[in-house]
Design a protein around this motif. Structure first.
Motif, mmCIF file in Angstrom:
data_model
loop_
_atom_site.group_PDB
_atom_site.id
_atom_site.type_symbol
_atom_site.label_atom_id
_atom_site.label_comp_id
_atom_site.label_asym_id
_atom_site.label_seq_id
_atom_site.Cartn_x
_atom_site.Cartn_y
_atom_site.Cartn_z
ATOM 1 N N HIS A 166 16.950 42.358 1.955
ATOM 2 C CA HIS A 166 18.336 42.796 1.693
ATOM 3 C C HIS A 166 18.998 43.379 2.954
ATOM 4 N N GLU A 178 16.697 49.920 -2.009
ATOM 5 C CA GLU A 178 15.611 49.065 -1.514
ATOM 6 C C GLU A 178 15.823 48.673 -0.056
ATOM 7 N N HIS A 228 9.656 44.067 0.375
ATOM 8 C CA HIS A 228 10.561 44.408 -0.730
ATOM 9 C C HIS A 228 9.965 45.507 -1.587
ATOM 10 N N PHE A 229 10.841 46.046 -2.470
ATOM 11 C CA PHE A 229 10.383 46.931 -3.541
ATOM 12 C C PHE A 229 10.895 46.385 -4.859
#
Ligand SMILES: [Zn+2]
Length: 381
Positions: free
Chosen positions: A155, A171, A230-231
């Motif tokens: 992102h 995130e 990522h989370f």
């Protein structure tokens, strides 16, 4: 499959072909005449076709991998075990995709099935999922040692990713922080690192451009590996916790996503990253082990997903979702710099261990490779 075969494979195959009364699978299922070409070149023989998929019997898979197969729960769970190293094993469940390989959860692309008292797995799973994790050197050419590592903080900019609003966590910020920490560890260890972003920016005006640009940056830099950071989130579910590691599904295989939603999303055309299915699985296996060992999170599995960020890669690639921001307790851990440093250490260990696996398969004197002291949190192999 190419005709690459490591010398030790022959010895293993010759020594471990099931025989005698304790070879339960072999006792259940008469082993057919072996093909004239070595099994390691051809893979296990196809003995069943279901829908669009070829299936191989557990017996033939065991022979190919040099493992012993036995029912651990009659007609429900079958275990393939390396006699010399019992921790090296696959536990396969009938009518299920959920598999344990070396004690970690791996989602097959197709359910294992029972036919006439015999267990079968799809050929794609045998060759592109189980074999890379249990016998990484079997039947494929070795890539060069990894030197250029592409790190992709998920992102950025207007694409924030998931958020835990009550804790004020986004995130995109956490992924970038982990990636910068990981860059430091990898550079210290002698790797060259390429980042898809180092600031809070989107990589395109729309999501599709943003995703594809990430793989283009890695390809342009000649990356040997790609790690997307990522989370996770499952809002409104706030209970789920744990770690997931994703690779791009092999051609003709549906994703984990499609199973949960009940829609077959099989892609019939190959994607560029499919040339590296085997080594993406090996990389994912190393990452999966090291992240779970370091973080002690719930194991939600190694999974398959048609991720646009991986699709166009010219190298093996994984996407790691270390923890859930939708669970407050886990999100609070992620909010601490110490935990994010642990994640970075675990991902660095995964890169190092992937390189070590390649080195262990390389004949002759080992080439000088990037070296790294094991982070305190990682386990020895
Ligand atoms: Zn994400």
């Amino acid at each position: 499959m190419s005709s690459f075969l490591r010398p030790w494979s022959w010895l293993v195959l010759a020594a471990l072909v099931p025989s005698g009364p304790d070879a339960s699978v072999a006792a259940d299922v008469p082993v057919r005449a072996r093909p004239t070409r070595p099994a390691a070149e051809t893979g296990p023989v196809t003995s069943l076709r279901l829908g669009n998929f070829d299936y191989v019997s557990a017996t033939d898979l065991a022979v190919w991998l040099g493992l012993k197969g036995a029912w651990t729960e009659p007609l429900r769970k079958l275990t393939l075990t390396d006699k010399a190293n019992p921790d090296n094993r696959a536990e396969i469940n009938v009518d299920n995709r959920d598999t344990l390989i070396d004690g970690r959860r791996v989602l097959l692309g197709n359910k294992a099935v029972l036919r006439n008292g015999r267990l079968y797995v799809s050929r794609i799973d045998a060759e592109k999922c189980i074999a890379p994790l249990l016998r990484p050197g079997l039947g494929v050419p070795l890539p060069p040692p990894p030197r250029i590592i592409a790190l992709d903080p998920g992102h950025g900019g207007k694409f924030a990713g998931t958020e835990n609003k009550s804790l004020g966590l986004q995130e995109k910020d956490l992924a970038l922080d982990v990636a910068l920490r990981l860059r430091g560890l990898l550079e210290k260890a002698g790797y060259k690192v390429v980042m898809t972003r180092t600031t809070d920016v989107a990589l395109g005006p729309d999501l599709t451009t943003d995703w594809t640009t990430r793989s283009l940056i890695a390809n342009h830099a000649g990356a040997d590996l790609f790690v997307s950071i990522h989370f996770n989130s499952l809002f409104p579910d706030t209970k789920t916790t744990g770690t997931e590691v994703f690779t791009f599904p092999p051609q003709f295989q549906r994703s984990d996503q499609s199973w949960s939603e009940g829609v077959d999303d099989t892609e019939r055309m190959p994607s560029p990253v499919n040339r590296f299915d085997h080594w993406s699985a090996v990389l994912a296996g190393a990452m999966h082990r090291d992240v779970l060992a370091a973080l002690q999170t719930t194991d939600r599995g190694k999974k398959l997903k048609h991720l646009a960020v991986l699709r166009g890669l010219n190298c093996p690639g994984v996407l790691v979702e270390s923890a859930f921001l939708s669970n407050d307790a886990e999100a609070r851990r992620v909010a601490t710099p110490e935990f994010r440093q642990q994640i970075a250490g675990a991902l660095a260990a995964g890169v190092r261990d992937y390189g070590a696996i390649l080195d262990s398969l390389r004949p002759g004197p080992q080439p000088p490779a990037a070296t790294m002291a094991a982070p305190a949190a990682s386990i020895s192999r």
